[in-house]
Design an enzyme around this catalytic site. Sequence first.
Site, PDB file in Angstrom:
ATOM      1  CG  ASP A 107      -1.825   1.148   1.347  1.00 14.28           C
ATOM      2  OD1 ASP A 107      -1.697   2.105   0.545  1.00 14.28           O
ATOM      3  OD2 ASP A 107      -2.695   1.112   2.236  1.00 14.28           O
ATOM      4  CE1 TYR A 109      -9.369  10.890  -8.625  1.00 11.85           C
ATOM      5  CE2 TYR A 109     -10.268  12.715  -9.882  1.00 11.85           C
ATOM      6  CZ  TYR A 109      -9.450  11.606  -9.794  1.00 11.85           C
ATOM      7  OH  TYR A 109      -8.684  11.226 -10.874  1.00 11.85           O
TER       8      TYR A 109
HETATM    9  N1  LIG Z   1      -8.854   7.097 -15.846  1.00 12.28           N
HETATM   10  C1  LIG Z   1      -9.017   8.398 -15.925  1.00 12.28           C
HETATM   11  O1  LIG Z   1      -9.851   8.897 -16.714  1.00 12.28           O
HETATM   12  C2  LIG Z   1      -8.195   9.334 -15.108  1.00 12.28           C
HETATM   13  C3  LIG Z   1      -8.329  10.710 -15.363  1.00 12.28           C
HETATM   14  C4  LIG Z   1      -7.559  11.614 -14.626  1.00 12.28           C
HETATM   15  C5  LIG Z   1      -6.684  11.158 -13.671  1.00 12.28           C
HETATM   16  N2  LIG Z   1      -6.573   9.814 -13.427  1.00 12.28           N
HETATM   17  C6  LIG Z   1      -5.605   9.407 -12.414  1.00 12.28           C
HETATM   18  O2  LIG Z   1      -4.691   8.496 -12.980  1.00 12.28           O
HETATM   19  C7  LIG Z   1      -4.233   7.584 -11.969  1.00 12.28           C
HETATM   20  C8  LIG Z   1      -4.459   6.160 -12.447  1.00 12.28           C
HETATM   21  O3  LIG Z   1      -5.840   5.987 -12.733  1.00 12.28           O
HETATM   22  P1  LIG Z   1      -6.384   4.721 -13.515  1.00 12.28           P
HETATM   23  O4  LIG Z   1      -7.573   5.166 -14.269  1.00 12.28           O
HETATM   24  O5  LIG Z   1      -5.273   4.039 -14.214  1.00 12.28           O
HETATM   25  O6  LIG Z   1      -6.873   3.822 -12.269  1.00 12.28           O
HETATM   26  P2  LIG Z   1      -6.966   2.221 -12.120  1.00 12.28           P
HETATM   27  O7  LIG Z   1      -7.904   2.030 -10.995  1.00 12.28           O
HETATM   28  O8  LIG Z   1      -7.246   1.601 -13.433  1.00 12.28           O
HETATM   29  O9  LIG Z   1      -5.507   1.808 -11.683  1.00 12.28           O
HETATM   30  C9  LIG Z   1      -4.975   2.264 -10.465  1.00 12.28           C
HETATM   31  C10 LIG Z   1      -3.935   1.293  -9.945  1.00 12.28           C
HETATM   32  O10 LIG Z   1      -3.478   1.823  -8.689  1.00 12.28           O
HETATM   33  C11 LIG Z   1      -3.461   0.757  -7.733  1.00 12.28           C
HETATM   34  N3  LIG Z   1      -3.635   1.274  -6.390  1.00 12.28           N
HETATM   35  C12 LIG Z   1      -4.787   1.765  -5.849  1.00 12.28           C
HETATM   36  N4  LIG Z   1      -4.576   2.083  -4.568  1.00 12.28           N
HETATM   37  C13 LIG Z   1      -3.284   1.789  -4.286  1.00 12.28           C
HETATM   38  C14 LIG Z   1      -2.496   1.870  -3.116  1.00 12.28           C
HETATM   39  N5  LIG Z   1      -2.994   2.306  -1.958  1.00 12.28           N
HETATM   40  N6  LIG Z   1      -1.209   1.465  -3.184  1.00 12.28           N
HETATM   41  C15 LIG Z   1      -0.699   0.990  -4.339  1.00 12.28           C
HETATM   42  N7  LIG Z   1      -1.408   0.878  -5.473  1.00 12.28           N
HETATM   43  C16 LIG Z   1      -2.690   1.272  -5.446  1.00 12.28           C
HETATM   44  C17 LIG Z   1      -4.610  -0.154  -8.164  1.00 12.28           C
HETATM   45  O11 LIG Z   1      -4.480  -1.466  -7.647  1.00 12.28           O
HETATM   46  C18 LIG Z   1      -4.507  -0.107  -9.691  1.00 12.28           C
HETATM   47  O12 LIG Z   1      -3.641  -1.111 -10.180  1.00 12.28           O
HETATM   48  C19 LIG Z   1      -5.001   7.945 -10.709  1.00 12.28           C
HETATM   49  O13 LIG Z   1      -4.217   8.809  -9.924  1.00 12.28           O
HETATM   50  C20 LIG Z   1      -6.223   8.681 -11.242  1.00 12.28           C
HETATM   51  O14 LIG Z   1      -6.765   9.564 -10.309  1.00 12.28           O
HETATM   52  C21 LIG Z   1      -7.320   8.902 -14.136  1.00 12.28           C
END
Ligand SMILES: NC(=O)c1ccc[n+]([C@@H]2O[C@H](COP(=O)([O-])OP(=O)(O)OC[C@H]3O[C@@H](n4cnc5c(N)ncnc54)[C@H](O)[C@@H]3O)[C@@H](O)[C@H]2O)c1
Length: 257
Positions: free
Chosen positions: A72, A163
């Site tokens: 984590d 968020y």
């Molecule tokens: N998908 C979007 O449209 C979008 C848009 C803007 C920003 N983001 C940001 O991009 C980043 C990635 O998003 P995503 O869409 O790939 O999400 P996702 O949920 O597909 O992947 C996130 C990954 O982070 C891991 N994770 C979660 N909590 C954790 C922790 N406490 N310790 C270690 N690992 C952890 C999860 O297991 C997962 O593998 C995030 O910061 C999100 O806020 C995403």
Amino acid sequence: MRLQRRVAIVTGGSSGIGRGIALELAREGAAVAVADIRETPKVGRYYETEPRRPTVEEIQGAGGRGIFLQGDIACEDFVQQLVARTVEEFGALDILVNNAGVHVPGTSQTLAVADWDRVLSINLRALFLTTRAAVPHLKQSSHGRIIHISSVNHRGGGAGPVYAPTKAAVVNLARDTAVELGPLGITVNAVCPGFIETANQDYLTPEQIEEGRQRTLLPRFGTPRDIARACVFLASDDGSWITGSALVVDGGWMATV
Ligand SMILES: NC(=O)c1ccc[n+]([C@@H]2O[C@H](COP(=O)([O-])OP(=O)(O)OC[C@H]3O[C@@H](n4cnc5c(N)ncnc54)[C@H](O)[C@@H]3O)[C@@H](O)[C@H]2O)c1
């Protein structure tokens, strides 16, 4: 290859955007430590619907170097082990990508206080922990880079009471750390994605996805690779004089606000 002999840590690198970043950094020659609470990529109901190989298996299968460390990222002990193991395995640390982040839907009336605290600790506090642990090593690199993944939600409301505030704070954390680390030659930037096709979108309704489509000026949503290429740019020599900035990669989402 633009990142040969560099060593990177990517948090949340098992799924979605983080997986895309880890794969692209490795493709450009970097050795990558993937840190995540789970190894198997998430499978989404709208996007990334097929099971895929763990990121490090994919990297190694393509002839690259990678290690997976499970934990984590909001836990200080894990963060210290992550940095120590990465340096032990690959001999240095040049690039830190703080990508792990979570979104818990809710309003000021429905979001549990415990969820507010948890999102804050993963989306913001963890970035302080990783930065703190990584800087002693980044200082020794001539290509030290920190990249935080923020969001278009860093500006304006609408993404919930925790968020959006965390994503705004991430941009200012990048600026503040850029001030601190500039004299050491380490750059610190934020990348702000728009709507990216990942399993993280599972909480949305089809109507909300359609709203996202209307806000995106270009005729497609983003993919993890779109964000990953921006990270490669910032991590490469081409990005060596960019620091304290927030690079919006959003298909035009923010152009009208
Ligand atoms: N998908 C979007 O449209 C979008 C848009 C803007 C920003 N983001 C940001 O991009 C980043 C990635 O998003 P995503 O869409 O790939 O999400 P996702 O949920 O597909 O992947 C996130 C990954 O982070 C891991 N994770 C979660 N909590 C954790 C922790 N406490 N310790 C270690 N690992 C952890 C999860 O297991 C997962 O593998 C995030 O910061 C999100 O806020 C995403």
